[in-house]
Design a protein around this motif. Sequence first.
Motif, mmCIF file in Angstrom:
data_model
loop_
_atom_site.group_PDB
_atom_site.id
_atom_site.type_symbol
_atom_site.label_atom_id
_atom_site.label_comp_id
_atom_site.label_asym_id
_atom_site.label_seq_id
_atom_site.Cartn_x
_atom_site.Cartn_y
_atom_site.Cartn_z
ATOM 1 N N ILE A 1 0.839 -1.203 0.000
ATOM 2 C CA ILE A 1 0.000 0.000 0.000
ATOM 3 C C ILE A 1 0.871 1.249 0.000
ATOM 4 N N ALA A 2 1.888 1.273 0.856
ATOM 5 C CA ALA A 2 2.750 2.450 0.961
ATOM 6 C C ALA A 2 3.447 2.745 -0.362
ATOM 7 N N ALA A 3 3.959 1.716 -1.023
ATOM 8 C CA ALA A 3 4.661 1.922 -2.294
ATOM 9 C C ALA A 3 3.713 2.432 -3.375
ATOM 10 N N THR A 4 2.523 1.833 -3.434
ATOM 11 C CA THR A 4 1.553 2.236 -4.454
ATOM 12 C C THR A 4 1.097 3.672 -4.247
ATOM 13 N N PHE A 5 0.772 4.038 -3.025
ATOM 14 C CA PHE A 5 0.254 5.371 -2.778
ATOM 15 C C PHE A 5 1.348 6.434 -2.802
ATOM 16 N N ALA A 6 2.590 6.041 -2.574
ATOM 17 C CA ALA A 6 3.686 6.989 -2.773
ATOM 18 C C ALA A 6 3.778 7.376 -4.245
ATOM 19 N N ARG A 7 3.611 6.390 -5.140
ATOM 20 C CA ARG A 7 3.627 6.694 -6.570
ATOM 21 C C ARG A 7 2.428 7.561 -6.944
ATOM 22 N N LEU A 8 1.274 7.278 -6.361
ATOM 23 C CA LEU A 8 0.102 8.113 -6.633
ATOM 24 C C LEU A 8 0.318 9.544 -6.143
ATOM 25 N N GLY A 9 0.957 9.683 -4.985
ATOM 26 C CA GLY A 9 1.226 11.013 -4.457
ATOM 27 C C GLY A 9 2.118 11.818 -5.376
ATOM 28 N N ARG A 10 3.116 11.172 -5.935
ATOM 29 C CA ARG A 10 3.996 11.847 -6.902
ATOM 30 C C ARG A 10 3.195 12.295 -8.112
ATOM 31 N N ASP A 11 2.334 11.416 -8.597
ATOM 32 C CA ASP A 11 1.558 11.734 -9.793
ATOM 33 C C ASP A 11 0.502 12.794 -9.519
ATOM 34 N N PRO B 1 -2.752 19.727 1.767
ATOM 35 C CA PRO B 1 -3.173 19.040 3.003
ATOM 36 C C PRO B 1 -4.599 19.361 3.423
ATOM 37 N N ALA B 2 -5.047 20.596 3.214
ATOM 38 C CA ALA B 2 -6.416 20.965 3.597
ATOM 39 C C ALA B 2 -7.447 20.168 2.811
ATOM 40 N N HIS B 3 -7.102 19.787 1.574
ATOM 41 C CA HIS B 3 -8.028 18.989 0.771
ATOM 42 C C HIS B 3 -8.186 17.597 1.373
ATOM 43 N N TYR B 4 -7.089 17.011 1.831
ATOM 44 C CA TYR B 4 -7.168 15.694 2.459
ATOM 45 C C TYR B 4 -8.033 15.741 3.711
ATOM 46 N N GLN B 5 -7.908 16.823 4.480
ATOM 47 C CA GLN B 5 -8.703 16.939 5.702
ATOM 48 C C GLN B 5 -10.180 17.066 5.368
ATOM 49 N N VAL C 1 -2.798 8.300 2.926
ATOM 50 C CA VAL C 1 -2.514 9.709 2.684
ATOM 51 C C VAL C 1 -1.073 10.043 3.054
ATOM 52 N N ALA C 2 -0.578 9.488 4.167
ATOM 53 C CA ALA C 2 0.812 9.741 4.557
ATOM 54 C C ALA C 2 1.776 9.246 3.485
ATOM 55 N N ALA C 3 1.469 8.099 2.893
ATOM 56 C CA ALA C 3 2.312 7.588 1.813
ATOM 57 C C ALA C 3 2.263 8.513 0.599
ATOM 58 N N MET C 4 1.078 9.050 0.285
ATOM 59 C CA MET C 4 0.965 9.986 -0.831
ATOM 60 C C MET C 4 1.763 11.253 -0.570
ATOM 61 N N VAL C 5 1.696 11.763 0.647
ATOM 62 C CA VAL C 5 2.448 12.969 0.994
ATOM 63 C C VAL C 5 3.947 12.702 0.889
ATOM 64 N N ASP C 6 4.391 11.544 1.382
ATOM 65 C CA ASP C 6 5.815 11.193 1.288
ATOM 66 C C ASP C 6 6.251 11.116 -0.175
ATOM 67 N N GLY C 7 5.404 10.512 -1.010
ATOM 68 C CA GLY C 7 5.734 10.407 -2.422
ATOM 69 C C GLY C 7 5.813 11.767 -3.088
ATOM 70 N N ALA C 8 4.893 12.654 -2.738
ATOM 71 C CA ALA C 8 4.916 14.001 -3.301
ATOM 72 C C ALA C 8 6.143 14.773 -2.835
ATOM 73 N N ASP C 9 6.483 14.648 -1.546
ATOM 74 C CA ASP C 9 7.658 15.352 -1.012
ATOM 75 C C ASP C 9 8.944 14.863 -1.663
ATOM 76 N N ALA C 10 9.006 13.565 -1.947
ATOM 77 C CA ALA C 10 10.216 13.007 -2.553
ATOM 78 C C ALA C 10 10.412 13.481 -3.987
ATOM 79 N N ALA C 11 9.347 14.005 -4.596
ATOM 80 C CA ALA C 11 9.422 14.448 -6.000
ATOM 81 C C ALA C 11 9.472 15.965 -6.129
ATOM 82 N N LEU C 12 9.784 16.669 -5.053
ATOM 83 C CA LEU C 12 9.761 18.130 -5.092
ATOM 84 C C LEU C 12 10.789 18.725 -6.040
ATOM 85 N N THR C 13 11.813 17.965 -6.382
ATOM 86 C CA THR C 13 12.837 18.489 -7.280
ATOM 87 C C THR C 13 12.438 18.408 -8.750
ATOM 88 N N GLU C 14 11.307 17.784 -9.057
ATOM 89 C CA GLU C 14 10.843 17.696 -10.436
ATOM 90 C C GLU C 14 9.553 18.481 -10.589
#
Length: 249
Positions: free
Chosen positions: A62-72, A80-84, A118-131
């Motif tokens: 789950i974590a790996a899949t949603f990290a990729r979704l977060g990047r996309d 974050p307000a949208h997730y809440q 959601v935490a996995a998505m946020v991590d995935g998005a944060d990891a892609a901040l350079t692109e």
Amino acid sequence: MILAHVGLVLPFDALIEDLYDVMFERHPYLRALFPESMAFQRTHLARMFDYLVDRLDRPEEIAATFARLGRDHRKLGVRPAHYQAFEDALCEALRRRGGVRWTAAAEDAWLRMLRFAVAAMVDGADAALTEPPYWSATVVDHRLPLPDTAVIRVRPHEPYAYAAGQFAAVESPLVEQAWRAYRLVSTPGPDGEVEFHVRATGAGGVNDALVFRTGVGDVVRLGPPRVGSEPGIGQVAGDRGAGASMAGR
């Protein structure tokens, strides 16, 4: 706990109908972030719920899949307000569907599942901040080898690192807030161009816009390249448009 009570909130399409009703009633501005037709949006979210419930014993997957979704999903402007807002609406929808037999313990279990994803998505998005969250690209070739099929070649305005056979979501300015994933059939070359093929569906969505109403010189957007569609979830975007399933557009 989730499996023991899931029957109370099935079918998921009814749960999701209540969820979006609540979210748009409480936060009307969010409706403008979604495509006009919500049909694919609801189907996609149901697939995400199915995916999560089916893999409760596989948190690493789950974590790996949603990290990729977060990047996309960065291209969709999710905050974050949208997730809440989504979480609050989901809780209300679960209570409506579950009725008098719904329990606080069941709701807590759903929240743990949702927050983990959601935490996995946020991590995935944060990891892609350079692109970039997306790449603008100019159409340099548009051909119709068949009456309903277009071969489209675009040149990204910035370097776009991809591999032949990967997928990327594409947005046409002719269909607002709608993305559709296509296989990248070209091999990266020095010109940096990207080729993908599109077949019209007759539904008036992104496919038809790209096949019949797009030409050389038009500009489209490309999402981050990825290796295929996420298993069990499907593509991030549908032909008639879909954005972030949990929040945003």
